[in-house]
Motif scaffolding. Structure first.
Motif, PDB file in Angstrom:
ATOM      1  N   GLN A  64      -7.412  16.601  -3.509  1.00 34.15           N
ATOM      2  CA  GLN A  64      -7.476  15.234  -4.023  1.00 34.15           C
ATOM      3  C   GLN A  64      -6.455  14.169  -2.833  1.00 34.15           C
ATOM      4  O   GLN A  64      -5.669  14.777  -2.239  1.00 34.15           O
ATOM      5  N   LEU A  65      -6.890  13.103  -2.722  1.00 31.75           N
ATOM      6  CA  LEU A  65      -6.313  11.935  -1.889  1.00 31.75           C
ATOM      7  C   LEU A  65      -4.748  11.735  -2.763  1.00 31.75           C
ATOM      8  O   LEU A  65      -4.873  11.163  -3.773  1.00 31.75           O
ATOM      9  N   SER A  66      -3.841  12.136  -1.923  1.00 34.24           N
ATOM     10  CA  SER A  66      -2.431  11.998  -2.644  1.00 34.24           C
ATOM     11  C   SER A  66      -2.038  10.553  -2.040  1.00 34.24           C
ATOM     12  O   SER A  66      -1.987   9.874  -0.988  1.00 34.24           O
ATOM     13  N   VAL A  67      -1.664   9.800  -3.289  1.00 34.16           N
ATOM     14  CA  VAL A  67      -1.247   8.393  -3.235  1.00 34.16           C
ATOM     15  C   VAL A  67       0.187   8.096  -3.379  1.00 34.16           C
ATOM     16  O   VAL A  67       0.743   8.378  -4.569  1.00 34.16           O
ATOM     17  N   LEU A  68       0.980   7.583  -2.478  1.00 34.03           N
ATOM     18  CA  LEU A  68       2.393   7.086  -2.685  1.00 34.03           C
ATOM     19  C   LEU A  68       2.419   5.624  -3.057  1.00 34.03           C
ATOM     20  O   LEU A  68       1.863   4.693  -2.206  1.00 34.03           O
ATOM     21  N   LEU A  69       2.790   5.095  -4.412  1.00 35.78           N
ATOM     22  CA  LEU A  69       2.869   3.784  -4.525  1.00 35.78           C
ATOM     23  C   LEU A  69       4.117   3.214  -4.267  1.00 35.78           C
ATOM     24  O   LEU A  69       5.206   3.705  -4.742  1.00 35.78           O
ATOM     25  N   VAL A  70       4.237   2.128  -3.426  1.00 36.30           N
ATOM     26  CA  VAL A  70       5.551   1.412  -3.038  1.00 36.30           C
ATOM     27  C   VAL A  70       5.637  -0.123  -3.571  1.00 36.30           C
ATOM     28  O   VAL A  70       4.797  -0.943  -2.812  1.00 36.30           O
ATOM     29  N   GLU A  71       5.960  -0.230  -4.813  1.00 32.06           N
ATOM     30  CA  GLU A  71       6.256  -1.498  -5.538  1.00 32.06           C
ATOM     31  C   GLU A  71       7.462  -1.674  -6.414  1.00 32.06           C
ATOM     32  O   GLU A  71       7.647  -0.911  -7.062  1.00 32.06           O
ATOM     33  N   ASP A  72       7.802  -2.909  -6.135  1.00 28.74           N
ATOM     34  CA  ASP A  72       9.180  -3.226  -6.941  1.00 28.74           C
ATOM     35  C   ASP A  72       9.014  -3.727  -8.431  1.00 28.74           C
ATOM     36  O   ASP A  72       9.682  -3.757  -9.301  1.00 28.74           O
ATOM     37  N   SER A  73       7.712  -4.168  -8.688  1.00 29.04           N
ATOM     38  CA  SER A  73       7.202  -4.866 -10.141  1.00 29.04           C
ATOM     39  C   SER A  73       6.788  -3.489 -10.944  1.00 29.04           C
ATOM     40  O   SER A  73       6.030  -3.018 -10.608  1.00 29.04           O
ATOM     41  N   ARG A  74       7.650  -3.349 -12.086  1.00 28.16           N
ATOM     42  CA  ARG A  74       7.325  -2.093 -13.008  1.00 28.16           C
ATOM     43  C   ARG A  74       6.045  -2.412 -13.609  1.00 28.16           C
ATOM     44  O   ARG A  74       5.205  -1.519 -13.764  1.00 28.16           O
ATOM     45  N   VAL A 124      -1.444  -2.308   2.609  1.00 24.98           N
ATOM     46  CA  VAL A 124      -0.475  -3.415   1.981  1.00 24.98           C
ATOM     47  C   VAL A 124      -1.134  -4.184   1.127  1.00 24.98           C
ATOM     48  O   VAL A 124      -2.490  -4.457   1.194  1.00 24.98           O
ATOM     49  N   LEU A 125      -0.490  -4.092  -0.065  1.00 23.58           N
ATOM     50  CA  LEU A 125      -0.871  -5.093  -1.040  1.00 23.58           C
ATOM     51  C   LEU A 125       0.151  -6.042  -1.572  1.00 23.58           C
ATOM     52  O   LEU A 125       1.252  -5.373  -1.789  1.00 23.58           O
ATOM     53  N   THR A 126      -0.065  -7.130  -1.297  1.00 20.25           N
ATOM     54  CA  THR A 126       1.193  -8.156  -1.302  1.00 20.25           C
ATOM     55  C   THR A 126       0.700  -9.325  -1.815  1.00 20.25           C
ATOM     56  O   THR A 126      -0.574  -9.884  -1.487  1.00 20.25           O
ATOM     57  N   ASN A 127       1.656 -10.378  -1.949  1.00 18.24           N
ATOM     58  CA  ASN A 127       1.394 -11.845  -2.341  1.00 18.24           C
ATOM     59  C   ASN A 127       1.660 -12.719  -0.985  1.00 18.24           C
ATOM     60  O   ASN A 127       1.078 -13.754  -0.982  1.00 18.24           O
ATOM     61  N   HIS A 128       2.146 -11.859  -0.128  1.00 18.20           N
ATOM     62  CA  HIS A 128       2.488 -12.551   1.345  1.00 18.20           C
ATOM     63  C   HIS A 128       1.419 -12.565   2.387  1.00 18.20           C
ATOM     64  O   HIS A 128       1.294 -11.535   2.927  1.00 18.20           O
ATOM     65  N   ILE A 148       1.688  13.164   2.291  1.00 14.91           N
ATOM     66  CA  ILE A 148       1.275  11.983   1.563  1.00 14.91           C
ATOM     67  C   ILE A 148      -0.187  11.589   2.444  1.00 14.91           C
ATOM     68  O   ILE A 148      -0.045  11.394   3.643  1.00 14.91           O
ATOM     69  N   ASP A 149      -1.322  11.252   1.698  1.00 13.67           N
ATOM     70  CA  ASP A 149      -2.590  10.852   2.455  1.00 13.67           C
ATOM     71  C   ASP A 149      -2.566   9.224   2.907  1.00 13.67           C
ATOM     72  O   ASP A 149      -2.916   8.689   3.649  1.00 13.67           O
ATOM     73  N   VAL A 150      -2.166   8.673   1.622  1.00 16.39           N
ATOM     74  CA  VAL A 150      -2.253   6.832   1.625  1.00 16.39           C
ATOM     75  C   VAL A 150      -1.138   6.644   0.946  1.00 16.39           C
ATOM     76  O   VAL A 150      -0.440   6.976  -0.114  1.00 16.39           O
ATOM     77  N   VAL A 151      -0.447   5.503   1.422  1.00 13.23           N
ATOM     78  CA  VAL A 151       0.766   4.674   1.032  1.00 13.23           C
ATOM     79  C   VAL A 151       0.090   3.470   0.814  1.00 13.23           C
ATOM     80  O   VAL A 151      -0.040   2.734   1.641  1.00 13.23           O
ATOM     81  N   LEU A 152       0.390   2.991  -0.511  1.00  9.77           N
ATOM     82  CA  LEU A 152       0.087   1.620  -1.190  1.00  9.77           C
ATOM     83  C   LEU A 152       1.395   0.806  -1.025  1.00  9.77           C
ATOM     84  O   LEU A 152       2.307   1.259  -1.876  1.00  9.77           O
ATOM     85  N   ILE A 153       1.601  -0.092  -0.095  1.00  7.14           N
ATOM     86  CA  ILE A 153       2.767  -0.844  -0.023  1.00  7.14           C
ATOM     87  C   ILE A 153       2.773  -2.311  -0.267  1.00  7.14           C
ATOM     88  O   ILE A 153       2.165  -3.016   0.351  1.00  7.14           O
ATOM     89  N   ASP A 154       3.950  -2.549  -1.248  1.00  7.97           N
ATOM     90  CA  ASP A 154       4.126  -4.090  -1.288  1.00  7.97           C
ATOM     91  C   ASP A 154       5.128  -4.534  -0.158  1.00  7.97           C
ATOM     92  O   ASP A 154       5.801  -3.547   0.463  1.00  7.97           O
ATOM     93  N   LEU A 155       5.031  -5.554   0.247  1.00  4.18           N
ATOM     94  CA  LEU A 155       6.065  -6.206   1.439  1.00  4.18           C
ATOM     95  C   LEU A 155       7.257  -6.502   0.880  1.00  4.18           C
ATOM     96  O   LEU A 155       8.405  -6.310   1.599  1.00  4.18           O
ATOM     97  N   ASN A 156       7.493  -6.877  -0.397  1.00  4.15           N
ATOM     98  CA  ASN A 156       8.835  -7.382  -0.892  1.00  4.15           C
ATOM     99  C   ASN A 156       9.115  -6.260  -1.829  1.00  4.15           C
ATOM    100  O   ASN A 156       8.483  -6.036  -2.592  1.00  4.15           O
TER     101      ASN A 156
END
Length: 161
Positions: free
Chosen positions: A5-15, A85-89, A52-60
């Protein structure tokens, strides 16, 4: 034979958003969320704990920035990690900086969040069971079928200066 399976690490500060993203990722067959963190130091620690295969990253982030996470990945210590990168910026400066640090995809939270599952499905479909799922993307082999403009590999979004 079981498929890796594709392992995904989620890096996001909004719960709230992190919960929504976890559900969206978990709904994609062939993926698994291996962790959710809200800071740069926690992301780097998670990358050190397991491949980790994929890191989904917020910038803030709550501490540090997504750019710091991208810098850590670019350092090569963690192997072949695909950064999304998944961001509002979404200014061009942020997009160019993320590309320079090795981000493969740059998505706008407001417009592209619903496209994330299809992007992950494409990454899963392109990964051979016996190799790292992100290797094809990072080595520049066959490009994915065309995405929407903000979902294309970041290198195709940048205008040469």
């Amino acid at each position: 034979m079981s498929t890796r399976q594709l392992s995904v690490l989620l890096v996001e500060d909004s719960r709230l958003l992190a919960g929504r993203l976890q559900e969206a990722i978990a709904a994609v067959s062939g993926t698994r969320v291996v962790g959710t963190v809200d800071s740069e130091p926690a992301a780097v620690a998670a990358l050190r704990r397991e491949p980790i295969d994929v890191v989904l990253i917020d910038l803030n982030l709550s501490r540090g920035t997504g750019f710091g996470v991208l810098r850590a990945i670019a350092g090569g210590e963690f192997g072949n990690v695909l950064a999304i990168v998944l961001t509002n910026h979404v200014l061009g400066e942020y997009r160019r900086a993320a590309a320079a640090l090795g981000a493969t995809y740059f998505l706008d939270k407001m417009c592209d969040i619903e496209r994330l599952p299809s992007l992950l499905q494409r990454l899963v479909a392109r990964a051979a069971p016996d190799e790292h799922p992100a290797s094809e993307v990072l080595t520049g082999a066959a490009e994915p079928a065309p995405f929407g403009a903000d979902e294309m590999p970041i290198s195709t979004l940048l205008v040469p200066e």
